[in-house]
Design an enzyme around this catalytic site. Sequence first.
Site, PDB file in Angstrom:
ATOM      1  N   ASP A 309      23.913  52.203  48.122  1.00 23.29           N
ATOM      2  CA  ASP A 309      24.387  52.646  46.837  1.00 23.29           C
ATOM      3  C   ASP A 309      25.857  52.203  46.727  1.00 23.29           C
ATOM      4  O   ASP A 309      26.526  52.059  47.737  1.00 23.29           O
ATOM      5  CB  ASP A 309      24.216  54.168  46.869  1.00 23.29           C
ATOM      6  CG  ASP A 309      24.967  54.860  45.794  1.00 23.29           C
ATOM      7  OD1 ASP A 309      24.689  54.574  44.639  1.00 23.29           O
ATOM      8  OD2 ASP A 309      25.815  55.701  46.123  1.00 23.29           O
ATOM      9  N   PHE A 376      26.118  63.739  30.915  1.00 22.62           N
ATOM     10  CA  PHE A 376      25.765  62.460  31.543  1.00 22.62           C
ATOM     11  C   PHE A 376      24.506  62.614  32.379  1.00 22.62           C
ATOM     12  O   PHE A 376      24.304  63.626  33.029  1.00 22.62           O
ATOM     13  CB  PHE A 376      26.918  61.984  32.431  1.00 22.62           C
ATOM     14  CG  PHE A 376      26.541  60.826  33.301  1.00 22.62           C
ATOM     15  CD1 PHE A 376      26.411  59.552  32.766  1.00 22.62           C
ATOM     16  CD2 PHE A 376      26.289  61.013  34.647  1.00 22.62           C
ATOM     17  CE1 PHE A 376      26.045  58.483  33.559  1.00 22.62           C
ATOM     18  CE2 PHE A 376      25.922  59.944  35.449  1.00 22.62           C
ATOM     19  CZ  PHE A 376      25.800  58.687  34.899  1.00 22.62           C
ATOM     20  N   SER A 377      23.654  61.606  32.353  1.00 26.42           N
ATOM     21  CA  SER A 377      22.559  61.565  33.329  1.00 26.42           C
ATOM     22  C   SER A 377      22.433  60.133  33.831  1.00 26.42           C
ATOM     23  O   SER A 377      22.766  59.179  33.109  1.00 26.42           O
ATOM     24  CB  SER A 377      21.249  62.030  32.704  1.00 26.42           C
ATOM     25  OG  SER A 377      20.660  60.976  31.976  1.00 26.42           O
TER      26      SER A 377
END
Length: 680
Positions: A309, A376-377
């Site tokens: 990530d 936010f997502s």
Amino acid sequence: MTDLPLHLGAARRHPAGGLDAAGLRAAIAESFRKLAPRQAMRSPVMAVVLLGTLLSALITIAASADKAFGIAVTATLFVTVLFANFAEAVAEARGRGQAASLRAARRDLVGRRLDDAGNETRVAASELRAGDRVLVSAGEFVPADGEIERGVATINEAAVTGESAPVLREAGTDRSGVIGGTKVLSDEIVVRVSAEPGGSFLDRMIALVEGANRQKTPNEIALTMLLAAMTLTFLVVCVTLPFLAGFVGVKLDPLLLIALLVCLIPTTIGGLLPAIGIAGMNRALKANVLAKSGKAVEVAGDVDVLLLDKTGTITHGDRQATAFHPLGGIDREQLRDAALLSSLADPTPEGKSIVRLARELRSRVEDPQQATFVSFSAQTRMSGVDVGARSIRKGASDAIARHVRALGGVVSPELDARVEQVARGGATPLVVADGKHVLGVIELSDVVKHGVKERFARLREMGIRTVMITGDNPLTAAAIAAEAGVDDFIAEARPEDKLARIRAEQAAGHLIAMVGDGTNDAPALAQADVGVAMNSGTQAAKEAGNMVDLDNDPAKLLAVVEVGKQQLITRGALTTFSLANDVSKYFAILPAMFAAALPSMASLNVMRLASPNSAVLSALVFNALIIPALIPLALKGVRFKPASAVALLRRNMLVYGLGGVLLPFVGIKAIDLLLAAIGV
Ligand SMILES: Nc1ncnc2c1ncn2[C@@H]1O[C@H](COP(=O)(O)OP(=O)(O)OP(=O)(O)O)[C@@H](O)[C@H]1O
Ligand SMILES: [K+]
Ligand SMILES: [Mg+2]
């Protein structure tokens, strides 16, 4: 923020080396305790030796003509079992020593538990349960592992990670994880406890290195089965041998048959196997990795693709707004105020830093009445606010572009150029739109962790491909990918894209490791063959993975791969050695067994051993002594250099195969001479 430790896997806090006198005494006592049937039955090989010991004792008492020889054989067999138990006990004791320093960090901790009404009670850490909420202020220790529910604090994690630079931990971010025993330096946080007493990651790891609830790895189980099958085969041979001998009129001494059996079954590897496994977990702990099972560490030895990530894993993850870039015809103030408005209720570090920057630039926008905030997502990759007829959104450029087009707006080439300009420098561009009109770009800056490029290069040398996978746009991703030196990257990825990529790689036959920190990484961490969560990461990420890295180091896999490979190689080398040992024992015991009946067998006595009894005893004593002699190697691991599997195999066959054949000839002869000297 922490920089990465300079010496990967170096034992910074745990003094390496052996046991002190007290530790040695404890290990010896433990060797006897492990004679208990339930423990003894765990290894089929050593169980057979223990049964052989009992049988040999019975024969000596009831039937043997030569009592002294019978006693010597029985004693040697018994000592063989004790040596095997001792190997395991020493490995466990060393693990305990290493775990002690970590455990010391959390002794006598006290927490301020909050009830629903917000009243606090002081309780011992041992009384805290999963789900409890505790208040921790500057100067206090975090009483248990958990996740920050409210607040932000700088924390000193040195007691647990050995890294003294303070780190920032914050509620609602991918850096919300805290560990029991670390010290809050500033501010105040509410922590939700994540584990029952004794059930934290550290507790689980300690149990693993102490051998208390060690599960055998699949490789270890396969080897145990193989050793059991060999033991059974030799058992059948030794039981049928007297009948065969009977046909040619030879009567075999049952004591010699037991001795032959024990010499032939793979006692060396059978005795050292548990120690090798425990030592592997020890090495992982030394590298500041908490593994939930030995299996994960071992699988890491074969990993060939590493997915990482970006934000919070390769970079520090503390993305800060550094500039507003309005499009032509838009006032700087207009963009600034819209950005502020859309971020007033955004709890993410990005949102807060936008508010901070806008306030620094003297925005006077107040909290609006009757606003609906859109949080936010990772799915929408946008956030914003609806105030009256106004609808402001900020987010990833592709997400906002879709949003604007859906409302009938247009995305200008000027915007693309702005986005590109910000992203090329490795910063994250957030596009701001008011209704269907794009206002401009917010620049979010993040920093790549120190020293990762060199370590990714080493992973490449070991044949591991690194792939960065991020929700960010392709240009930012490309810039960060180049700076971090990963082989490949995937941008604009949602959580399910990360998962899909792992499945695809696995379907192509690759063994995948995933390193991540966020809740959006959790599905991928669970799906990967090896999931390494940053210790700073969210509870969801840590639960989903099968390892937690205390140092938050994206290249930590390097250390874990080495531990895994070394464990596999050590086990293979000692198995080879153990089996190769058998050759010499045929030459020692067979002539001795048939000495009286078949004098021609004497030609097999190439070692010129003094007498049949001395030959058998020498072989048995060598067979016993080789176990403690190899304990240091089992614990330290066979020397490992990055090299091709074939080259390693060739080298190990030479050293441990040929060495395993030749060494016992010398050893048995030496013991025979010694026995002769003391008059056996
Ligand atoms: N608070 C926010 N409001 C609006 N958009 C945001 C916010 N935070 C991030 N974004 C946008 O959403 C994108 C995806 O964010 P997310 O955190 O899921 O992935 P990421 O930033 O790439 O991190 P990772 O590499 O850890 O997946 C970001 O690249 C950014 O463009
Ligand atoms: K043996
Ligand atoms: Mg992240």
